[in-house]
Write a protein that holds these residues in place. Structure first.
Motif, PDB file in Angstrom:
ATOM      1  N   ALA A   1     -13.413 -49.415   9.125  1.00 44.62           N
ATOM      2  CA  ALA A   1     -13.760 -50.822   8.934  1.00 44.62           C
ATOM      3  C   ALA A   1     -14.232 -51.039   7.508  1.00 44.62           C
ATOM      4  N   ALA A   2     -13.729 -52.091   6.875  1.00 49.51           N
ATOM      5  CA  ALA A   2     -14.065 -52.355   5.480  1.00 49.51           C
ATOM      6  C   ALA A   2     -15.521 -52.798   5.366  1.00 49.51           C
ATOM      7  N   PRO A   3     -16.271 -52.229   4.417  1.00 49.90           N
ATOM      8  CA  PRO A   3     -17.668 -52.642   4.239  1.00 49.90           C
ATOM      9  C   PRO A   3     -17.758 -54.105   3.806  1.00 49.90           C
ATOM     10  N   GLU A   4     -18.808 -54.760   4.234  1.00 54.68           N
ATOM     11  CA  GLU A   4     -19.082 -56.142   3.852  1.00 54.68           C
ATOM     12  C   GLU A   4     -20.369 -56.194   3.033  1.00 54.68           C
ATOM     13  N   SER A   5     -20.426 -57.123   2.097  1.00 55.58           N
ATOM     14  CA  SER A   5     -21.634 -57.330   1.309  1.00 55.58           C
ATOM     15  C   SER A   5     -22.618 -58.165   2.129  1.00 55.58           C
ATOM     16  N   VAL A   6     -23.815 -57.629   2.350  1.00 57.26           N
ATOM     17  CA  VAL A   6     -24.842 -58.338   3.107  1.00 57.26           C
ATOM     18  C   VAL A   6     -26.090 -58.470   2.244  1.00 57.26           C
ATOM     19  N   LEU A   7     -26.894 -59.476   2.574  1.00 55.21           N
ATOM     20  CA  LEU A   7     -28.126 -59.727   1.834  1.00 55.21           C
ATOM     21  C   LEU A   7     -29.315 -59.353   2.705  1.00 55.21           C
ATOM     22  N   LEU A   8     -30.154 -58.452   2.197  1.00 56.74           N
ATOM     23  CA  LEU A   8     -31.378 -58.053   2.887  1.00 56.74           C
ATOM     24  C   LEU A   8     -32.575 -58.586   2.099  1.00 56.74           C
ATOM     25  N   LEU A   9     -33.555 -59.142   2.809  1.00 55.02           N
ATOM     26  CA  LEU A   9     -34.767 -59.620   2.154  1.00 55.02           C
ATOM     27  C   LEU A   9     -35.861 -58.588   2.350  1.00 55.02           C
ATOM     28  N   MET A  10     -36.233 -57.938   1.253  1.00 56.49           N
ATOM     29  CA  MET A  10     -37.187 -56.837   1.274  1.00 56.49           C
ATOM     30  C   MET A  10     -38.568 -57.315   0.837  1.00 56.49           C
TER      31      MET A  10
ATOM     32  N   ASN B   1     -42.202 -57.413  -0.771  1.00 57.22           N
ATOM     33  CA  ASN B   1     -42.898 -56.769  -1.882  1.00 57.22           C
ATOM     34  C   ASN B   1     -44.393 -57.004  -1.681  1.00 57.22           C
ATOM     35  N   ASP B   2     -45.102 -55.962  -1.260  1.00 60.94           N
ATOM     36  CA  ASP B   2     -46.518 -56.104  -0.947  1.00 60.94           C
ATOM     37  C   ASP B   2     -47.366 -56.404  -2.183  1.00 60.94           C
ATOM     38  N   THR B   3     -46.851 -56.104  -3.372  1.00 60.28           N
ATOM     39  CA  THR B   3     -47.628 -56.301  -4.600  1.00 60.28           C
ATOM     40  C   THR B   3     -47.921 -57.775  -4.849  1.00 60.28           C
ATOM     41  N   ASP B   4     -46.902 -58.633  -4.670  1.00 55.35           N
ATOM     42  CA  ASP B   4     -47.097 -60.052  -4.948  1.00 55.35           C
ATOM     43  C   ASP B   4     -46.771 -60.956  -3.756  1.00 55.35           C
ATOM     44  N   GLY B   5     -46.483 -60.357  -2.594  1.00 54.14           N
ATOM     45  CA  GLY B   5     -46.223 -61.154  -1.403  1.00 54.14           C
ATOM     46  C   GLY B   5     -44.900 -61.885  -1.407  1.00 54.14           C
ATOM     47  N   SER B   6     -43.929 -61.394  -2.176  1.00 54.23           N
ATOM     48  CA  SER B   6     -42.626 -62.049  -2.263  1.00 54.23           C
ATOM     49  C   SER B   6     -41.601 -61.313  -1.410  1.00 54.23           C
ATOM     50  N   LEU B   7     -40.413 -61.895  -1.339  1.00 59.22           N
ATOM     51  CA  LEU B   7     -39.277 -61.266  -0.668  1.00 59.22           C
ATOM     52  C   LEU B   7     -38.201 -61.015  -1.713  1.00 59.22           C
ATOM     53  N   LEU B   8     -37.804 -59.765  -1.871  1.00 59.20           N
ATOM     54  CA  LEU B   8     -36.813 -59.380  -2.871  1.00 59.20           C
ATOM     55  C   LEU B   8     -35.423 -59.350  -2.241  1.00 59.20           C
ATOM     56  N   GLU B   9     -34.438 -59.895  -2.929  1.00 58.33           N
ATOM     57  CA  GLU B   9     -33.068 -59.884  -2.438  1.00 58.33           C
ATOM     58  C   GLU B   9     -32.397 -58.562  -2.804  1.00 58.33           C
ATOM     59  N   ILE B  10     -31.862 -57.886  -1.792  1.00 63.50           N
ATOM     60  CA  ILE B  10     -31.158 -56.624  -1.987  1.00 63.50           C
ATOM     61  C   ILE B  10     -29.770 -56.747  -1.381  1.00 63.50           C
ATOM     62  N   ARG B  11     -28.753 -56.445  -2.171  1.00 62.55           N
ATOM     63  CA  ARG B  11     -27.378 -56.475  -1.687  1.00 62.55           C
ATOM     64  C   ARG B  11     -26.955 -55.074  -1.280  1.00 62.55           C
ATOM     65  N   ARG B  12     -26.320 -54.965  -0.119  1.00 65.99           N
ATOM     66  CA  ARG B  12     -25.796 -53.694   0.360  1.00 65.99           C
ATOM     67  C   ARG B  12     -24.394 -53.924   0.924  1.00 65.99           C
ATOM     68  N   ASP B  13     -23.525 -52.941   0.764  1.00 67.12           N
ATOM     69  CA  ASP B  13     -22.206 -52.959   1.386  1.00 67.12           C
ATOM     70  C   ASP B  13     -22.263 -52.114   2.647  1.00 67.12           C
ATOM     71  N   LEU B  14     -22.076 -52.758   3.792  1.00 68.16           N
ATOM     72  CA  LEU B  14     -22.198 -52.064   5.072  1.00 68.16           C
ATOM     73  C   LEU B  14     -20.964 -52.322   5.935  1.00 68.16           C
ATOM     74  N   PRO B  15     -20.492 -51.309   6.668  1.00 65.46           N
ATOM     75  CA  PRO B  15     -19.450 -51.543   7.669  1.00 65.46           C
ATOM     76  C   PRO B  15     -20.059 -52.324   8.833  1.00 65.46           C
ATOM     77  N   MET B  16     -19.589 -53.536   9.053  1.00 66.30           N
ATOM     78  CA  MET B  16     -20.202 -54.422  10.039  1.00 66.30           C
ATOM     79  C   MET B  16     -19.308 -54.600  11.260  1.00 66.30           C
ATOM     80  N   PRO B  17     -19.876 -54.548  12.452  1.00 62.05           N
ATOM     81  CA  PRO B  17     -19.090 -54.808  13.665  1.00 62.05           C
ATOM     82  C   PRO B  17     -18.717 -56.287  13.754  1.00 62.05           C
ATOM     83  N   GLN B  18     -17.829 -56.621  14.670  1.00 63.30           N
ATOM     84  CA  GLN B  18     -17.387 -58.001  14.836  1.00 63.30           C
ATOM     85  C   GLN B  18     -18.351 -58.802  15.706  1.00 63.30           C
TER      86      GLN B  18
END
Length: 220
Positions: A50-59, A61-78
């Motif tokens: 299965a071809a990997p898909e680009s997904v957005l994860l919100l990580m 950050n305990d230092t400033d209380g923000s959410l960091l955007e992280i892109r990952r390529d993952l094989p995703m089910p249907q």
């Protein structure tokens, strides 16, 4: 003597408690029925290659209380429920990494070695994710909206740092990750080990239904 107003208030509160308990029981039964149906209809393993898909994860950050955007390529089910599970498992796995900006220590008896951390499911932080359709008001345009019931493991809750900020960041990260990748998910309900709990680790409220877009701290 108990006044008439006090009796009415007590009866009203009792009815509200019984109604909420009935709602949660029915919610869990419907989620279990959907899971059984998915297990009958969905292959245990996704097709190889299965071809990997680009997904957005919100990580968080305990230092400033923000959410960091992280892109990952993952094989995703249907299947959407399976996609939601992969997203959350991958996100929770990031919490366990050595240089995590939102660290959560390994649960008791959990192997934190490199070999064990290769798989997002190694931590067993997530029991299941169920998606349930949200009924639309009569006469309104047909719009597909779903509620995600996110069943976190008891081990994850036990290992989670206690505090309103770290607990809230965890919930916001899950909400934002689901909503950004699966926009039909508009509401999220959290369970712990299959049961309704008051809080995640003593502070963040788990008794309410969250809006999936309710990421108040914002992503960067």
């Amino acid at each position: 003597m108990i006044s008439r107003a006090q009796r009415i208030l007590f009866i009203g509160m009792l009815i509200a408690v019984v109604s909420m308990a009935t709602f949660l029981i029915r919610l869990r039964e419907r989620a279990q029925d959907r899971l059984r149906a998915l297990q009958d209809e969905t292959p245990v393993e996704e097709p190889a290659g299965a071809a990997p898909e680009s997904v957005l994860l919100l990580m968080p950050n305990d230092t400033d209380g923000s959410l960091l955007e992280i892109r990952r390529d993952l094989p995703m089910p249907q299947d959407e429920s399976a996609r939601a599970r992969v997203l959350i498992e991958t996100l929770l796995h990031l919490f366990r990494e050595p240089k995590s900006t939102h660290p959560i220590a390994p649960a008791a008896g959990q192997d934190s070695s490199a070999e064990a951390s290769e798989s997002p499911s190694a931590g067993q932080d997530l029991d299941e994710v169920f998606l349930m359709p949200i009924a639309q008001p009569k006469g309104s345009p047909p719009v597909k909206e779903e509620m995600a019931v996110v069943d976190l493991s008891a081990a994850f809750a036990a290992a989670h740092p206690s505090g309103i900020e770290p607990e809230t960041l965890t919930l916001l990260a899950i909400l934002g990750t689901l909503h950004d990748n699966l926009p039909t998910i508009t509401q999220v309900r959290f369970l712990i080990d299959g049961h309704a709990k008051d809080t995640l680790a003593g502070h963040a409220d788990l008794t309410r239904v969250y809006l999936a877009s309710d990421t108040a701290t914002g992503a960067q």
